[in-house]
Write a protein that holds these residues in place. Structure first.
Motif, PDB file in Angstrom:
ATOM      1  N   UNK A 228       0.815  -1.213   0.000  1.00 34.99           N
ATOM      2  CA  UNK A 228       0.000   0.000   0.000  1.00 34.99           C
ATOM      3  C   UNK A 228       0.854   1.271   0.000  1.00 34.99           C
ATOM      4  N   UNK A 229       1.978   1.255   0.736  1.00 35.23           N
ATOM      5  CA  UNK A 229       2.781   2.467   0.870  1.00 35.23           C
ATOM      6  C   UNK A 229       3.458   2.834  -0.459  1.00 35.23           C
ATOM      7  N   UNK A 230       4.007   1.831  -1.134  1.00 36.79           N
ATOM      8  CA  UNK A 230       4.647   2.076  -2.429  1.00 36.79           C
ATOM      9  C   UNK A 230       3.629   2.619  -3.426  1.00 36.79           C
ATOM     10  N   UNK A 231       2.473   1.962  -3.515  1.00 38.07           N
ATOM     11  CA  UNK A 231       1.440   2.383  -4.458  1.00 38.07           C
ATOM     12  C   UNK A 231       0.937   3.790  -4.143  1.00 38.07           C
ATOM     13  N   UNK A 232       0.813   4.094  -2.856  1.00 41.56           N
ATOM     14  CA  UNK A 232       0.359   5.425  -2.444  1.00 41.56           C
ATOM     15  C   UNK A 232       1.371   6.483  -2.845  1.00 41.56           C
ATOM     16  N   UNK A 233       2.638   6.226  -2.583  1.00 35.15           N
ATOM     17  CA  UNK A 233       3.675   7.213  -2.896  1.00 35.15           C
ATOM     18  C   UNK A 233       3.800   7.457  -4.396  1.00 35.15           C
ATOM     19  N   UNK A 234       3.649   6.395  -5.195  1.00 32.77           N
ATOM     20  CA  UNK A 234       3.712   6.551  -6.651  1.00 32.77           C
ATOM     21  C   UNK A 234       2.610   7.489  -7.129  1.00 32.77           C
ATOM     22  N   UNK A 235       1.402   7.261  -6.650  1.00 31.39           N
ATOM     23  CA  UNK A 235       0.278   8.102  -7.070  1.00 31.39           C
ATOM     24  C   UNK A 235       0.402   9.513  -6.497  1.00 31.39           C
ATOM     25  N   UNK A 236       0.857   9.637  -5.252  1.00 28.16           N
ATOM     26  CA  UNK A 236       1.007  10.952  -4.621  1.00 28.16           C
ATOM     27  C   UNK A 236       2.012  11.810  -5.375  1.00 28.16           C
ATOM     28  N   UNK A 237       3.124  11.199  -5.779  1.00 28.33           N
ATOM     29  CA  UNK A 237       4.123  11.938  -6.553  1.00 28.33           C
ATOM     30  C   UNK A 237       3.569  12.359  -7.908  1.00 28.33           C
ATOM     31  N   UNK A 238       2.803  11.493  -8.520  1.00 23.37           N
ATOM     32  CA  UNK A 238       2.283  11.757  -9.864  1.00 23.37           C
ATOM     33  C   UNK A 238       1.333  12.952  -9.887  1.00 23.37           C
ATOM     34  N   UNK A 239       0.557  13.132  -8.832  1.00 26.11           N
ATOM     35  CA  UNK A 239      -0.424  14.229  -8.821  1.00 26.11           C
ATOM     36  C   UNK A 239       0.117  15.475  -8.132  1.00 26.11           C
ATOM     37  N   UNK A 240       1.363  15.438  -7.644  1.00 23.02           N
ATOM     38  CA  UNK A 240       1.961  16.623  -7.030  1.00 23.02           C
ATOM     39  C   UNK A 240       1.657  16.811  -5.560  1.00 23.02           C
ATOM     40  N   UNK A 241       1.282  15.725  -4.892  1.00 19.64           N
ATOM     41  CA  UNK A 241       0.907  15.838  -3.488  1.00 19.64           C
ATOM     42  C   UNK A 241       2.105  16.137  -2.584  1.00 19.64           C
ATOM     43  N   UNK A 242       3.293  15.756  -3.024  1.00 16.52           N
ATOM     44  CA  UNK A 242       4.496  16.010  -2.231  1.00 16.52           C
ATOM     45  C   UNK A 242       5.264  17.251  -2.713  1.00 16.52           C
ATOM     46  N   UNK A 243       4.683  18.015  -3.639  1.00 12.67           N
ATOM     47  CA  UNK A 243       5.357  19.208  -4.140  1.00 12.67           C
ATOM     48  C   UNK A 243       5.648  20.186  -3.003  1.00 12.67           C
ATOM     49  N   UNK A 244       6.846  20.763  -3.032  1.00 10.77           N
ATOM     50  CA  UNK A 244       7.217  21.738  -2.008  1.00 10.77           C
ATOM     51  C   UNK A 244       7.679  21.125  -0.710  1.00 10.77           C
ATOM     52  N   UNK A 245       7.825  19.807  -0.683  1.00 12.51           N
ATOM     53  CA  UNK A 245       8.204  19.111   0.548  1.00 12.51           C
ATOM     54  C   UNK A 245       9.509  18.348   0.368  1.00 12.51           C
ATOM     55  N   UNK A 246      10.238  18.212   1.459  1.00 12.98           N
ATOM     56  CA  UNK A 246      11.446  17.372   1.487  1.00 12.98           C
ATOM     57  C   UNK A 246      11.291  16.444   2.680  1.00 12.98           C
ATOM     58  N   UNK A 247      10.571  15.344   2.461  1.00  7.94           N
ATOM     59  CA  UNK A 247      10.205  14.458   3.564  1.00  7.94           C
ATOM     60  C   UNK A 247      10.502  13.013   3.208  1.00  7.94           C
ATOM     61  N   UNK A 248      10.592  12.181   4.247  1.00  8.87           N
ATOM     62  CA  UNK A 248      10.572  10.735   4.096  1.00  8.87           C
ATOM     63  C   UNK A 248       9.141  10.294   4.389  1.00  8.87           C
ATOM     64  N   UNK A 249       8.387   9.833   3.379  1.00  6.21           N
ATOM     65  CA  UNK A 249       6.974   9.510   3.587  1.00  6.21           C
ATOM     66  C   UNK A 249       6.719   8.421   4.622  1.00  6.21           C
TER      67      UNK A 249
END
Length: 376
Positions: free
Chosen positions: A82-103
């Motif tokens: 679930x975590x890998x799939x979530x991060x792939x989709x989150x990156x694709x839609x720009x959900x992590x834009x402006x952040x420097x985090x370890x999800x």
């Protein structure tokens, strides 16, 4: 709260039985029940929600993606990966834009706020179901995101607002396009009424970010000198003309702008070259925030003048200068001041030249200045 169009219905959902065993009288019980019921959260899988634990970036991303219409079962937001799939989709839609985090680690409050802000600009999704023949007389149902659907962003759907981007060309301080002159045929420019800003919209149209506001529009919001000629972002309530629309919050100068300020006697061309910028055929110049015209090649090559500040603006990050703002500064002596009516100030400079201002609101520091003071 976003899912409820900005209304906090925590108490309303506190009585919903989500079967979670450890939320008791937790302050967020209503929110937890609401999100669990909609599948936005799944808990620890053993009947617990674990409300005292830190939320990770991936957990927050999963919640926000489901809020935007992504279905956990289809996207694989559950199970071992679930975590890998979530991060792939989150990156694709720009959900992590402006952040420097370890999800995988706990999320700070400011990073959580940034993610909530980012989801507002994400288009909600819908799915389409297609029956595919297997060749043996049977069919298989294939589910995929419908990329042809004209879906609204979360911001537009939940709050009835759109993100508008464009270049400020006039406000309550100045109008770059003004050609107003005084009785002596001297350019003095003009401005809009207080609390109004005119914007040339750059993200409006059928295939753009929004189709509510296009062309050049004047909105009921204040901006200043530092916004003129720059690309800005604002959030606007839909359903009414720009002149009557509600603007949420403040106007934000975007990161697309590169602004160079120079007061030397270098030419405009030289200043541009020194800062990896190009003067092009479309570059415009405004003198003292008025009379916007095409910048001639001769003017760009001419040496600068002491007392004239050059502001070069590339407002779309393409390396080309869009606007050159030439602002003249003079040093003079206050020879008259009146506090009656709207107030007025008279300054003598450069020998016999006189500048008169008939409204104290147009003078920075009016209350502090006195006759015989020297001012810029």
């Amino acid at each position: 709260v976003i899912m409820n169009q900005g209304v906090d219905n925590n108490e309303l959902y506190s009585g919903v039985d989500s079967k979670l065993t450890d939320i008791g009288d937790n302050w967020a019980k209503g929110h937890i029940n609401y999100c669990f019921t909609l599948g936005i959260i799944a808990g620890r899988g053993d009947g617990r929600f674990d409300p005292a634990a830190n939320v990770t970036g991936a957990e927050a991303a999963k919640m926000l993606l489901v809020a935007a219409g992504y279905q956990s079962a289809i996207e694989g937001f559950t199970g071992a990966n679930w975590e890998v799939n979530t991060n792939v989709r989150a990156n694709a839609v720009g959900l992590y834009d402006g952040l420097d985090i370890n999800p995988s680690q706990g999320l700070t409050r400011d990073s959580a706020a940034q993610m909530v802000y980012n989801i507002l600009d994400v288009e909600q999704v819908t799915y389409k179901y297609t029956m595919v023949a297997n060749g043996d007389g049977t069919f298989t149902s294939v589910t995929e995101i419908d990329k042809t659907a004209d879906n609204k962003t979360v911001l537009e759907d939940k709050f009835g607002a759109v993100k508008v981007e464009g270049v400020v060309v006039a406000n309550e301080v100045a109008d770059l396009n003004s050609s107003k002159k005084n009785d002596n045929k001297v350019l003095v420019g003009s401005a809009l009424d207080a609390g109004k800003t005119k914007i040339v919209i750059t993200n409006g149209g059928k295939d753009e970010d929004q189709n509510e506001y296009t062309g050049t529009q004047t909105f009921k919001v204040s901006t200043g000198l530092d916004q003129l000629g720059r690309t800005v972002r604002l959030y606007v309530k839909t359903g009414s003309s720009a002149a009557n629309a509600k603007v949420f919050g403040s106007v934000i100068v975007t990161d697309d702008n590169k602004v160079v300020t120079d007061a030397s006697d270098d030419s405009i061309n030289s200043v541009a070259d020194d800062n990896s910028l190009d003067i092009v055929s479309g570059t415009k110049v405004a003198t003292n925030y008025a009379d916007l015209t095409d910048l001639s090649s001769d003017a760009a090559k001419a040496d600068g003048t002491h007392g004239v500040q050059k502001i070069l603006i590339d407002n779309n990050d393409d390396g080309d200068v869009d606007y050159v703002l030439l602002t003249t500064y003079v040093f003079g002596k206050v020879t008259g001041k009146s506090t009656s009516s709207d107030g007025s100030l008279t300054v003598n400079y450069s020998g016999a030249a006189t500048l008169s201002v008939d409204d104290k609101d147009d003078v920075v520091g009016f209350d502090d200045v006195a006759r015989n003071d020297y001012v810029l």
